[in-house]
Design a protein around this motif. Structure first.
Motif, PDB file in Angstrom:
ATOM      1  N   ARG A 186      -0.093   1.089 -19.832  1.00 29.46           N
ATOM      2  CA  ARG A 186       0.969   0.095 -19.692  1.00 29.46           C
ATOM      3  C   ARG A 186       2.410   0.771 -19.306  1.00 29.46           C
ATOM      4  O   ARG A 186       3.087   0.150 -18.419  1.00 29.46           O
ATOM      5  CB  ARG A 186       1.232  -0.764 -21.034  1.00 29.46           C
ATOM      6  N   ALA A 187       2.593   1.829 -19.806  1.00 29.80           N
ATOM      7  CA  ALA A 187       3.752   2.661 -19.571  1.00 29.80           C
ATOM      8  C   ALA A 187       3.592   2.824 -18.171  1.00 29.80           C
ATOM      9  O   ALA A 187       4.549   2.830 -17.189  1.00 29.80           O
ATOM     10  CB  ALA A 187       4.081   3.872 -20.294  1.00 29.80           C
ATOM     11  N   PHE A 188       2.442   3.449 -17.508  1.00 30.56           N
ATOM     12  CA  PHE A 188       2.245   3.805 -16.115  1.00 30.56           C
ATOM     13  C   PHE A 188       2.432   2.527 -15.233  1.00 30.56           C
ATOM     14  O   PHE A 188       3.110   2.578 -14.041  1.00 30.56           O
ATOM     15  CB  PHE A 188       1.123   4.585 -15.999  1.00 30.56           C
TER      16      PHE A 188
ATOM     17  N   THR B 162      -5.546  12.748  -0.370  1.00 29.64           N
ATOM     18  CA  THR B 162      -4.852  13.300  -1.669  1.00 29.64           C
ATOM     19  C   THR B 162      -4.367  14.524  -1.439  1.00 29.64           C
ATOM     20  O   THR B 162      -4.622  15.231  -0.407  1.00 29.64           O
ATOM     21  CB  THR B 162      -5.502  13.261  -3.126  1.00 29.64           C
ATOM     22  N   VAL B 163      -3.323  14.980  -1.969  1.00 33.29           N
ATOM     23  CA  VAL B 163      -2.547  16.212  -1.989  1.00 33.29           C
ATOM     24  C   VAL B 163      -2.258  17.015  -3.145  1.00 33.29           C
ATOM     25  O   VAL B 163      -2.033  16.378  -4.414  1.00 33.29           O
ATOM     26  CB  VAL B 163      -1.066  15.880  -1.224  1.00 33.29           C
ATOM     27  N   ARG B 164      -2.125  18.341  -3.170  1.00 32.66           N
ATOM     28  CA  ARG B 164      -1.451  19.080  -4.403  1.00 32.66           C
ATOM     29  C   ARG B 164      -0.185  18.864  -4.103  1.00 32.66           C
ATOM     30  O   ARG B 164       0.445  19.260  -3.198  1.00 32.66           O
ATOM     31  CB  ARG B 164      -1.926  20.381  -4.250  1.00 32.66           C
ATOM     32  N   VAL B 165       0.482  18.628  -5.428  1.00 32.15           N
ATOM     33  CA  VAL B 165       1.909  18.455  -5.413  1.00 32.15           C
ATOM     34  C   VAL B 165       2.502  19.408  -6.457  1.00 32.15           C
ATOM     35  O   VAL B 165       2.200  20.279  -7.247  1.00 32.15           O
ATOM     36  CB  VAL B 165       2.497  17.109  -5.894  1.00 32.15           C
ATOM     37  N   CYS B 166       3.856  19.715  -6.364  1.00 34.57           N
ATOM     38  CA  CYS B 166       4.385  20.530  -7.461  1.00 34.57           C
ATOM     39  C   CYS B 166       4.504  20.224  -8.544  1.00 34.57           C
ATOM     40  O   CYS B 166       4.488  18.905  -8.865  1.00 34.57           O
ATOM     41  CB  CYS B 166       6.051  20.463  -6.666  1.00 34.57           C
ATOM     42  N   GLU B 167       4.314  20.887  -9.530  1.00 35.09           N
ATOM     43  CA  GLU B 167       4.211  20.689 -10.882  1.00 35.09           C
ATOM     44  C   GLU B 167       5.640  20.181 -11.530  1.00 35.09           C
ATOM     45  O   GLU B 167       5.471  19.312 -12.543  1.00 35.09           O
ATOM     46  CB  GLU B 167       3.541  21.650 -11.768  1.00 35.09           C
ATOM     47  N   ASP B 168       6.705  20.647 -11.305  1.00 37.47           N
ATOM     48  CA  ASP B 168       7.912  20.408 -11.902  1.00 37.47           C
ATOM     49  C   ASP B 168       8.998  19.748 -11.005  1.00 37.47           C
ATOM     50  O   ASP B 168       8.659  19.797  -9.685  1.00 37.47           O
ATOM     51  CB  ASP B 168       8.532  21.556 -12.160  1.00 37.47           C
ATOM     52  N   VAL B 169       9.768  18.929 -11.404  1.00 39.51           N
ATOM     53  CA  VAL B 169      10.721  18.155 -10.587  1.00 39.51           C
ATOM     54  C   VAL B 169      11.982  18.924 -10.586  1.00 39.51           C
ATOM     55  O   VAL B 169      12.437  19.309 -11.635  1.00 39.51           O
ATOM     56  CB  VAL B 169      10.662  16.884 -11.207  1.00 39.51           C
TER      57      VAL B 169
ATOM     58  N   ASP C  79      12.715   6.009 -17.374  1.00 39.51           N
ATOM     59  CA  ASP C  79      11.544   6.557 -16.658  1.00 39.51           C
ATOM     60  C   ASP C  79      11.042   7.786 -17.618  1.00 39.51           C
ATOM     61  O   ASP C  79       9.642   7.848 -17.640  1.00 39.51           O
ATOM     62  CB  ASP C  79      11.904   7.161 -15.382  1.00 39.51           C
ATOM     63  N   ARG C  80      11.676   8.635 -18.096  1.00 44.54           N
ATOM     64  CA  ARG C  80      11.377   9.659 -18.918  1.00 44.54           C
ATOM     65  C   ARG C  80      10.343   9.425 -20.069  1.00 44.54           C
ATOM     66  O   ARG C  80       9.414   9.755 -20.225  1.00 44.54           O
ATOM     67  CB  ARG C  80      12.583  10.483 -19.331  1.00 44.54           C
ATOM     68  N   GLU C  81      11.065   8.264 -20.680  1.00 44.87           N
ATOM     69  CA  GLU C  81      10.489   7.690 -21.902  1.00 44.87           C
ATOM     70  C   GLU C  81       8.849   7.091 -21.471  1.00 44.87           C
ATOM     71  O   GLU C  81       7.711   7.286 -22.397  1.00 44.87           O
ATOM     72  CB  GLU C  81      11.089   6.728 -22.787  1.00 44.87           C
ATOM     73  N   LEU C  82       8.938   6.311 -20.473  1.00 45.77           N
ATOM     74  CA  LEU C  82       7.667   5.880 -20.061  1.00 45.77           C
ATOM     75  C   LEU C  82       6.795   6.893 -19.478  1.00 45.77           C
ATOM     76  O   LEU C  82       5.558   6.896 -19.661  1.00 45.77           O
ATOM     77  CB  LEU C  82       7.989   4.657 -18.867  1.00 45.77           C
ATOM     78  N   TRP C  83       7.534   7.837 -18.889  1.00 42.91           N
ATOM     79  CA  TRP C  83       6.599   8.939 -18.327  1.00 42.91           C
ATOM     80  C   TRP C  83       5.891   9.691 -19.460  1.00 42.91           C
ATOM     81  O   TRP C  83       4.691   9.957 -19.346  1.00 42.91           O
ATOM     82  CB  TRP C  83       7.451   9.898 -17.649  1.00 42.91           C
TER      83      TRP C  83
ATOM     84  N   ALA D 144      -0.601  14.924 -16.543  1.00 41.49           N
ATOM     85  CA  ALA D 144      -0.449  15.475 -17.562  1.00 41.49           C
ATOM     86  C   ALA D 144       0.166  16.817 -17.397  1.00 41.49           C
ATOM     87  O   ALA D 144       0.506  17.601 -18.359  1.00 41.49           O
ATOM     88  CB  ALA D 144      -1.877  15.836 -18.225  1.00 41.49           C
ATOM     89  N   LYS D 145       0.199  17.263 -16.163  1.00 40.20           N
ATOM     90  CA  LYS D 145       0.908  18.380 -15.868  1.00 40.20           C
ATOM     91  C   LYS D 145       2.239  18.571 -15.397  1.00 40.20           C
ATOM     92  O   LYS D 145       2.996  19.352 -14.992  1.00 40.20           O
ATOM     93  CB  LYS D 145      -0.078  19.186 -14.600  1.00 40.20           C
ATOM     94  N   VAL D 146       2.877  17.512 -15.200  1.00 44.69           N
ATOM     95  CA  VAL D 146       4.049  17.368 -14.682  1.00 44.69           C
ATOM     96  C   VAL D 146       5.113  16.950 -16.104  1.00 44.69           C
ATOM     97  O   VAL D 146       5.027  15.951 -16.611  1.00 44.69           O
ATOM     98  CB  VAL D 146       4.313  16.089 -13.802  1.00 44.69           C
ATOM     99  N   ARG D 147       6.101  17.574 -16.088  1.00 47.81           N
ATOM    100  CA  ARG D 147       7.220  17.454 -16.829  1.00 47.81           C
ATOM    101  C   ARG D 147       8.550  17.129 -15.980  1.00 47.81           C
ATOM    102  O   ARG D 147       9.238  18.070 -15.074  1.00 47.81           O
ATOM    103  CB  ARG D 147       7.484  18.816 -17.586  1.00 47.81           C
ATOM    104  N   LEU D 148       8.994  16.048 -16.443  1.00 51.55           N
ATOM    105  CA  LEU D 148      10.500  15.665 -15.582  1.00 51.55           C
ATOM    106  C   LEU D 148      11.739  16.464 -16.010  1.00 51.55           C
ATOM    107  O   LEU D 148      11.811  16.512 -17.259  1.00 51.55           O
ATOM    108  CB  LEU D 148      10.712  14.051 -15.768  1.00 51.55           C
ATOM    109  N   SER D 149      12.402  16.945 -15.106  1.00 48.32           N
ATOM    110  CA  SER D 149      13.650  17.620 -15.561  1.00 48.32           C
ATOM    111  C   SER D 149      14.488  16.820 -15.367  1.00 48.32           C
ATOM    112  O   SER D 149      15.665  17.027 -15.769  1.00 48.32           O
ATOM    113  CB  SER D 149      13.848  18.812 -14.416  1.00 48.32           C
ATOM    114  N   THR D 150      14.596  15.522 -15.071  1.00 50.01           N
ATOM    115  CA  THR D 150      15.823  14.516 -15.096  1.00 50.01           C
ATOM    116  C   THR D 150      15.006  13.200 -15.725  1.00 50.01           C
ATOM    117  O   THR D 150      13.859  13.015 -15.973  1.00 50.01           O
ATOM    118  CB  THR D 150      16.241  14.176 -13.458  1.00 50.01           C
ATOM    119  N   ASP D 151      16.007  12.219 -15.845  1.00 50.58           N
ATOM    120  CA  ASP D 151      15.407  11.015 -16.558  1.00 50.58           C
ATOM    121  C   ASP D 151      14.668  10.045 -15.601  1.00 50.58           C
ATOM    122  O   ASP D 151      14.211   9.042 -15.835  1.00 50.58           O
ATOM    123  CB  ASP D 151      16.583  10.128 -16.959  1.00 50.58           C
ATOM    124  N   LEU D 152      14.526  10.507 -14.225  1.00 47.70           N
ATOM    125  CA  LEU D 152      14.039   9.577 -13.193  1.00 47.70           C
ATOM    126  C   LEU D 152      12.666  10.166 -12.565  1.00 47.70           C
ATOM    127  O   LEU D 152      12.829  11.645 -12.352  1.00 47.70           O
ATOM    128  CB  LEU D 152      15.110   9.608 -11.976  1.00 47.70           C
ATOM    129  N   LEU D 153      11.869   9.205 -12.463  1.00 43.39           N
ATOM    130  CA  LEU D 153      10.531   9.703 -11.736  1.00 43.39           C
ATOM    131  C   LEU D 153      10.628   9.523 -10.344  1.00 43.39           C
ATOM    132  O   LEU D 153       9.918  10.281  -9.552  1.00 43.39           O
ATOM    133  CB  LEU D 153       9.378   8.660 -12.293  1.00 43.39           C
TER     134      LEU D 153
END
Length: 116
Positions: A21-23, A109-116, A8-12, A64-73
């Motif tokens: 295509r990755a999305f 729609t909703v505002r969501v947390c930027e970080d996981v 997921d991290r690579e695709l993200w 563009a604003k989200v950085r994954l902290s794990t390998d999973l989305l």
């Protein structure tokens, strides 16, 4: 020799850079799980489909604003789904309070947390 699907991290990272295509692969990988989550919360297959669409549109919009902290989305998607479902419930409550036809209330729609 079998090729492992990319994590997921690579695709993200690719999706963040605009790779549709990755999305799409992330959508294919996780949409059924998110749909099932929405269906269990709403008991309405049509609402679950609409909410799943909103969740992935919001995910694409915020990519563009989200950085994954794990390998999973998926954990982040569950967070987006929880927020979208809460907004949907609020919309339904407001609609019933004002006497509006609940069938006409669309997911928001909703505002969501930027970080996981």
């Amino acid at each position: 020799m079998t090729l492992e699907p990319p994590p997921d991290r690579e695709l993200w990272i690719r999706a963040r850079d605009g790779d549709e295509r990755a999305f799409g692969e992330l959508f294919d990988r996780h949409s059924r799980t998110i749909y099932n989550y929405c269906f269990r919360r709403t008991a309405d297959w049509s609402a679950a489909e609409d909410l799943t669409s909103v969740i992935f549109m919001e995910t694409w919009r915020r990519r563009a604003k989200v950085r994954l902290s794990t390998d999973l989305l998926l954990p982040w998607l569950y967070g987006v789904a929880a927020n979208v479902l809460n907004n949907h419930r609020r919309s339904l409550r407001a609609a019933s309070w004002f006497g509006w036809d609940v069938a006409e209330v669309e997911p928001v729609t909703v505002r969501v947390c930027e970080d996981v």
